[in-house]
Design a protein around this motif. Structure first.
Motif, PDB file in Angstrom:
ATOM      1  N   ASN A 110      47.881  23.767  49.993  1.00  0.00           N
ATOM      2  CA  ASN A 110      48.893  24.147  50.978  1.00  0.00           C
ATOM      3  C   ASN A 110      48.842  25.653  51.170  1.00  0.00           C
ATOM      4  O   ASN A 110      49.296  26.422  50.322  1.00  0.00           O
ATOM      5  CB  ASN A 110      50.288  23.714  50.505  1.00  0.00           C
ATOM      6  N   ARG A 111      48.294  26.074  52.291  1.00  0.00           N
ATOM      7  CA  ARG A 111      48.133  27.504  52.540  1.00  0.00           C
ATOM      8  C   ARG A 111      49.475  28.219  52.607  1.00  0.00           C
ATOM      9  O   ARG A 111      49.616  29.354  52.137  1.00  0.00           O
ATOM     10  CB  ARG A 111      47.370  27.719  53.841  1.00  0.00           C
ATOM     11  N   LEU A 112      50.485  27.579  53.195  1.00  0.00           N
ATOM     12  CA  LEU A 112      51.796  28.201  53.334  1.00  0.00           C
ATOM     13  C   LEU A 112      52.406  28.495  51.973  1.00  0.00           C
ATOM     14  O   LEU A 112      52.938  29.574  51.729  1.00  0.00           O
ATOM     15  CB  LEU A 112      52.712  27.291  54.146  1.00  0.00           C
ATOM     16  N   ILE A 113      52.321  27.523  51.043  1.00  0.00           N
ATOM     17  CA  ILE A 113      52.879  27.723  49.705  1.00  0.00           C
ATOM     18  C   ILE A 113      52.142  28.841  48.977  1.00  0.00           C
ATOM     19  O   ILE A 113      52.747  29.675  48.298  1.00  0.00           O
ATOM     20  CB  ILE A 113      52.825  26.409  48.902  1.00  0.00           C
ATOM     21  N   ILE A 114      50.817  28.867  49.121  1.00  0.00           N
ATOM     22  CA  ILE A 114      50.024  29.899  48.453  1.00  0.00           C
ATOM     23  C   ILE A 114      50.431  31.279  48.936  1.00  0.00           C
ATOM     24  O   ILE A 114      50.617  32.216  48.154  1.00  0.00           O
ATOM     25  CB  ILE A 114      48.523  29.644  48.702  1.00  0.00           C
ATOM     26  N   ILE A 147      40.296  33.616  49.874  1.00  0.00           N
ATOM     27  CA  ILE A 147      39.775  34.706  50.696  1.00  0.00           C
ATOM     28  C   ILE A 147      39.366  34.181  52.066  1.00  0.00           C
ATOM     29  O   ILE A 147      39.633  34.798  53.103  1.00  0.00           O
ATOM     30  CB  ILE A 147      38.581  35.380  49.991  1.00  0.00           C
ATOM     31  N   LEU A 148      38.727  33.017  52.095  1.00  0.00           N
ATOM     32  CA  LEU A 148      38.312  32.433  53.373  1.00  0.00           C
ATOM     33  C   LEU A 148      39.513  32.031  54.215  1.00  0.00           C
ATOM     34  O   LEU A 148      39.522  32.223  55.433  1.00  0.00           O
ATOM     35  CB  LEU A 148      37.412  31.224  53.127  1.00  0.00           C
ATOM     36  N   LEU A 149      40.537  31.465  53.580  1.00  0.00           N
ATOM     37  CA  LEU A 149      41.714  31.022  54.325  1.00  0.00           C
ATOM     38  C   LEU A 149      42.441  32.184  54.990  1.00  0.00           C
ATOM     39  O   LEU A 149      43.027  32.022  56.060  1.00  0.00           O
ATOM     40  CB  LEU A 149      42.678  30.272  53.390  1.00  0.00           C
ATOM     41  N   THR A 186      37.135  27.946  55.981  1.00  0.00           N
ATOM     42  CA  THR A 186      37.375  27.283  54.711  1.00  0.00           C
ATOM     43  C   THR A 186      36.049  26.828  54.128  1.00  0.00           C
ATOM     44  O   THR A 186      35.043  26.731  54.844  1.00  0.00           O
ATOM     45  CB  THR A 186      38.320  26.074  54.886  1.00  0.00           C
ATOM     46  N   LEU A 187      36.032  26.570  52.842  1.00  0.00           N
ATOM     47  CA  LEU A 187      34.803  26.111  52.189  1.00  0.00           C
ATOM     48  C   LEU A 187      34.342  24.765  52.733  1.00  0.00           C
ATOM     49  O   LEU A 187      33.162  24.417  52.603  1.00  0.00           O
ATOM     50  CB  LEU A 187      35.034  25.995  50.669  1.00  0.00           C
ATOM     51  N   LEU A 231      35.918  28.945  42.738  1.00  0.00           N
ATOM     52  CA  LEU A 231      35.921  28.339  44.067  1.00  0.00           C
ATOM     53  C   LEU A 231      37.302  28.435  44.718  1.00  0.00           C
ATOM     54  O   LEU A 231      37.418  28.635  45.935  1.00  0.00           O
ATOM     55  CB  LEU A 231      35.496  26.869  43.969  1.00  0.00           C
ATOM     56  N   PHE A 232      38.333  28.319  43.897  1.00  0.00           N
ATOM     57  CA  PHE A 232      39.689  28.424  44.428  1.00  0.00           C
ATOM     58  C   PHE A 232      39.948  29.825  44.988  1.00  0.00           C
ATOM     59  O   PHE A 232      40.533  29.986  46.069  1.00  0.00           O
ATOM     60  CB  PHE A 232      40.691  28.094  43.328  1.00  0.00           C
TER      61      PHE A 232
END
Length: 526
Positions: free
Chosen positions: A275-279, A248-250, A255-256, A242-243
């Motif tokens: 946190n999308r920025l950190i990822i 991929i969605l972000l 988002t899910l 799921l992560f």
């Protein structure tokens, strides 16, 4: 890809609307309205309604035929395509000319009826503004849902309105209504092989109306039994899967969380997954970056290395600071930033590479403009602000965060609003006519300008001050065809006016004007 298609479609739509209104291809348009719809595969199309001026109405066939026309494929040359078009894309004739046409029923045109539907307990209730709400709710038809029955009088073509897949159960109910024959209740339509399912979606799966992932599930199960290194529990595998789906969605904005029937990964079990920025900023190959850093660090000059040591010492001690590196173009400023960025990322830390312009940001690894990264407004006013959390670590401090006054020395201000360039030339090049033949005179002074247009104007103004006749030199106004070796060259695409008007950074303009004694001294210094 869908975003690119939509942007291209909007560009073409705007161009078409411009042709309709400004170029008046159909005549004078007084007003227009349009709507954009998306087909099942996501391709957009537009329905446009034009309100024409009374002098440009199109009342007869003779007026419309020159504007709107269609051609059927040649039967001899394209027999298969001709057969498909003739069978599925052509309607008519109907009416008295063809009573057996599908749109004719009992020698009459059937009516088209739109069939509304709703989820359980979500039916619409019609009542008057003076009706008592308790009396309305007590009426028998409020709690009842009517399923459609066969018409007793006449015939009609029934259509169920379309529903977006994002609506969930309403979308699956529509699929069942189009496939299940003769249901009398919601429980009846959810029943498959004598089993009543809890949701319309499950009933669709049971009927085989939705594609499932059975093959992929079987392959994953087989790999879990045969693989020796897989030691994750079922819940861990589910959460990591799921992560990955969420990532991929972000990258494509959704988002899910938008899918009500989908579980969401446990963000606490995956580091910084919320946190999308950190990822995004940790998504790099550290060994590769370490090799890049070792290579770049060895290539640093002594001056660049001093800058590197000063900045990295502050970073490692977590002190924070603001550094301004000044240098001419080509002295290695960007290379220094790349080296510092690689050094920090090779340790698994985060660097936000930003620049003021998009071109400059492309030179930095994963660079972005400051407007994009920090959501800075493009049109600045006294009340403009960027959307940075004021409670975060990036909070600005100091007594002058709001407003302050900066004193600029009078000797560097241009006080002539009528001729600022003339005043600037007089300030930088005093007594130029008496001293222009002295080489050191130009080596000690220069004028820097942000745009090539300003530089050209300054050069022209200076050139007119010098005595002597002007000599002009023109560049070649044709393109070398050797650059078009791999594809056909079309000279008509590159007219002389276009070539002569190009102003490319690093290259002189089409026309250069010189005078004796000043051709090299003046133009090379700007």
């Amino acid at each position: 890809m869908p975003a690119i298609l939509c942007r291209l479609f909007k560009i073409k739509l705007n161009a078409f609307i411009k042709d309709l209104r400004e170029n008046k291809i159909f005549g004078t348009v007084q007003a227009y309205v349009y709507t954009i719809e998306f087909q099942k595969r996501g391709f957009p199309h537009s329905h446009i309604c034009l309100f024409m001026h009374s002098d440009n109405k199109l009342p007869t066939v003779e007026f419309i035929d020159p504007i709107i026309s269609a051609e059927i494929l040649e039967k001899v040359e394209e027999p298969e395509l001709y057969s498909l078009v003739n069978e599925f894309m052509i309607h008519g004739p109907c009416g008295a000319q063809n009573m057996n046409c599908p749109c004719m029923m009992e020698k009459k045109y059937p009516s088209v009826v739109r069939l509304p539907f709703h989820l359980p307990n979500q039916q619409q209730i019609v009542y008057g503004e003076d009706d008592d709400i308790d009396d309305v709710l007590d009426k028998p038809f409020v709690a009842a849902s009517k399923f459609w029955k066969r018409r007793k009088v006449g015939k009609a073509i029934d259509r169920i309105h379309s529903v977006s897949p994002n609506l969930g159960e309403a979308y699956f109910l529509r699929i069942l209504l189009n496939k299940v024959k003769g249901p009398t209740s919601f429980d009846d339509i959810r029943t498959v092989n004598s089993q009543t399912y809890a949701s319309f979606r499950d009933a669709c799966f049971a009927l085989g109306l939705l594609d499932d992932d059975k093959e992929y599930i079987d392959a994953i199960k087989e790999a879990s039994h045969s693989g020796s290194d897989l030691s994750l529990s079922e819940d861990e595998v589910k959460n990591l899967t799921l992560f990955e789906i969420e990532q991929i969605l972000l990258r494509n904005n959704p988002t899910l969380k938008k899918f009500t029937n989908m579980p969401y990964p446990n963000v606490k079990s995956v580091s910084s997954s919320n946190n999308r920025l950190i990822i995004e900023e940790l998504d790099y190959d550290i060994p590769v970056i370490k090799n890049d850093f070792d290579r770049m660090f060895l290539a640093l000059t002594n001056e660049q290395r001093n800058i590197f040591v000063n900045i990295m010492s502050v970073v490692k001690e977590n002190k924070g600071g603001v550094f301004f590196v000044y240098g001419y173009g080509g002295t290695g400023k960007t290379f220094s930033w790349k080296t510092i960025s690689a050094a920090i990322r090779s340790d698994g830390n985060i660097v936000l590479n930003v620049a003021s312009s998009s071109i400059a940001s492309l030179l930095l690894p994963d660079g972005r403009t400051a407007h994009s990264r920090f959501i800075l407004p493009f049109e600045l006013t006294e009340d403009s602000f960027c959307k940075i959390n004021p409670n975060g670590k990036g909070k600005l401090g100091g007594p002058n965060d709001d407003k302050t006054i900066i004193d600029i020395p009078d000797d560097i201000l241009i006080n002539d609003p009528d001729d600022p360039i003339g005043l600037l030339i007089e300030f930088v090049y005093p007594s130029i006519l008496e001293r222009y033949s002295i080489t050191n005179y130009f080596q000690e002074r220069a004028i820097l300008a942000p745009k090539n247009e300003v530089i050209q104007e300054i050069n022209d103004r200076l050139l007119k001050k010098f005595p002597g006749d002007e000599v002009g030199y023109l560049s070649s106004d044709s393109i070398c065809e050797s650059e078009f070796f791999h594809y056909q060259f079309d000279a008509n695409l590159y007219s002389s006016d276009i070539l002569n008007g190009l102003k490319v950074s690093g290259l002189p303009n089409h026309k250069l004007v010189f005078k004796n004694w000043c051709s090299s001294n003046v133009t090379e210094k700007y």
